[in-house]
Design an enzyme around this catalytic site. Sequence first.
Site, PDB file in Angstrom:
ATOM      1  N   ARG A  57      25.251   3.916 -13.820  1.00  0.00           N
ATOM      2  CA  ARG A  57      25.799   3.790 -15.172  1.00  0.00           C
ATOM      3  C   ARG A  57      25.769   2.343 -15.655  1.00  0.00           C
ATOM      4  O   ARG A  57      25.958   2.068 -16.841  1.00  0.00           O
ATOM      5  CB  ARG A  57      27.220   4.361 -15.226  1.00  0.00           C
ATOM      6  N   TYR A 110      21.373  -1.565 -42.056  1.00  0.00           N
ATOM      7  CA  TYR A 110      20.957  -0.213 -41.690  1.00  0.00           C
ATOM      8  C   TYR A 110      22.122   0.776 -41.905  1.00  0.00           C
ATOM      9  O   TYR A 110      23.278   0.446 -41.593  1.00  0.00           O
ATOM     10  CB  TYR A 110      20.493  -0.224 -40.228  1.00  0.00           C
ATOM     11  N   ASP A 182      19.866  -8.239 -36.090  1.00  0.00           N
ATOM     12  CA  ASP A 182      19.093  -7.038 -35.786  1.00  0.00           C
ATOM     13  C   ASP A 182      17.628  -7.375 -36.101  1.00  0.00           C
ATOM     14  O   ASP A 182      17.255  -7.558 -37.259  1.00  0.00           O
ATOM     15  CB  ASP A 182      19.602  -5.877 -36.660  1.00  0.00           C
ATOM     16  N   LYS A 207      11.849   1.820 -32.016  1.00  0.00           N
ATOM     17  CA  LYS A 207      10.853   1.530 -33.045  1.00  0.00           C
ATOM     18  C   LYS A 207       9.656   0.774 -32.451  1.00  0.00           C
ATOM     19  O   LYS A 207       8.967   1.305 -31.604  1.00  0.00           O
ATOM     20  CB  LYS A 207      11.527   0.765 -34.190  1.00  0.00           C
TER      21      LYS A 207
HETATM   22  C1  LIG Z   1      17.113  -1.780 -38.442  1.00  0.00           C
HETATM   23  C2  LIG Z   1      17.642  -0.680 -37.565  1.00  0.00           C
HETATM   24  N1  LIG Z   1      18.585  -0.984 -36.650  1.00  0.00           N
HETATM   25  C3  LIG Z   1      19.096  -0.037 -35.837  1.00  0.00           C
HETATM   26  C4  LIG Z   1      18.681   1.279 -35.918  1.00  0.00           C
HETATM   27  C5  LIG Z   1      19.306   2.315 -35.005  1.00  0.00           C
HETATM   28  O1  LIG Z   1      18.428   2.630 -33.974  1.00  0.00           O
HETATM   29  P1  LIG Z   1      18.469   3.972 -33.106  1.00  0.00           P
HETATM   30  O2  LIG Z   1      18.011   5.085 -33.985  1.00  0.00           O
HETATM   31  O3  LIG Z   1      17.561   3.686 -31.959  1.00  0.00           O
HETATM   32  O4  LIG Z   1      19.884   4.184 -32.676  1.00  0.00           O
HETATM   33  C6  LIG Z   1      17.687   1.621 -36.833  1.00  0.00           C
HETATM   34  C7  LIG Z   1      17.213   3.001 -36.935  1.00  0.00           C
HETATM   35  O5  LIG Z   1      16.445   3.360 -37.787  1.00  0.00           O
HETATM   36  C8  LIG Z   1      17.151   0.614 -37.677  1.00  0.00           C
HETATM   37  O6  LIG Z   1      16.202   0.882 -38.590  1.00  0.00           O
END
Ligand SMILES: Cc1ncc(COP(=O)(O)O)c(C=O)c1O
Length: 407
Positions: A57, A110, A182, A207
């Site tokens: 974990r 996001y 991010d 992504k």
């Molecule tokens: C800029 C951004 N950050 C975070 C996330 C969240 O990622 P996850 O879907 O892997 O949880 C996304 C998802 O589209 C995103 O576009």
Amino acid sequence: MKEKLGFDTTLIHGHLKDRSIGAVAQPIVPAVAYSFESHEAAAETVAGKREGIYYGRYGNATLQSFEERVALLENGEAALGVSSGMAAISTVLLSLLQHGNHVVVTKDVYGGTYHFLKTLAPRFGITFSFVDCTNLESLAAAIQANTKAVYIETPSNPLLTVLDIEGIATITRQHRIPLVIDNTFMSPYLQKPLNLGADIVIHSATKYLNGHGDVIAGVIVADQERIDFMRQQIMGDLGQVLSAGDASLLLRGMKTLGLRMERHCYNANAIAEFLEYHPQVARVYYPGLPSHPQYEIAQKQMRGMGGIVSFEIKGGLDAATAFLDALKLIMISFSLGDPETLVQHPATMTHFALPESVRRESGITDGLIRLSAGLEDVEDIIGDLFQAFDQLSIQTTRKRSETAWMK
Ligand SMILES: Cc1ncc(COP(=O)(O)O)c(C=O)c1O
């Protein structure tokens, strides 16, 4: 040989230390638990006095290779791989904030991050301010005595707003608070926030890092102390670990990150130029276009302009829906960064959680479409967009002539 290997070499080989068993591809180690040569070794590992993995974990051997590789690519001390991008975001925010604390967040964030802050943060007594971080004065003014972090996303999802990382880092340093970024839309190939003054980098590895649309994962890069705290005190307790199988798919996908990002950028740039001159498009958002409001900052801090293009179609919701339905090659999907070109309608899909007034205020209109340029031949992508616009004109003309006789 050079002491510091190039980016693409690092993507493929890491730091050359994983060669003990001679396997060319990364081995998957599915073991949950690890044994120790003595009780002392086990106790010291749990207490953090000795390096090692003791229970699945908190990590696994395959995940450790992925973490070491991402830390190298982002130029960070250490990394923590977790079960999704949202797990990375929640782990970071919960590690920095506790009851009574405040966080400044870019208003272009996001949808999942927005939802986390709106619904979960208040339950833990955490407050937040959404701020237009393109304006450094507004950002500085939003910092309060109890502000414990500044959280930004650049370029942002879905409007590709670019923020001045160095400018923002100067402010967060003055206030001695960590700057979290991010970096999902860029990947470490196109932007390295730690080199520009950020303290913590987050990715939805779902992504571009993975790049093949078959893994949900997240990763955090920071200094060793912060990563140790997040692993032991947050991620482990919330149970957000990433499996060895998924970590191995990520290691495989990442080998081609540099090649893929170049093609994504090339295709996105050509698509953005095509859209900018199309009569049925009201506005295009792409940091590589001189018309983008932060074009200069993008040129300064990004090695390439990325694979995401957003655009506003004339005619609002009806036109956007008809356009999406007319596409033949390009797929309607929530994700991005895959080999396939994907489109989505933020107002009703990824940013559905935002109240309508907030969406309108931040520019997420009913006509907005986000496109993730894939790796296909760009002529085929543009050809599909072209025929969908044609379908739209035919439908509009038909509707007009159907109602014209009534007058
Ligand atoms: C800029 C951004 N950050 C975070 C996330 C969240 O990622 P996850 O879907 O892997 O949880 C996304 C998802 O589209 C995103 O576009």
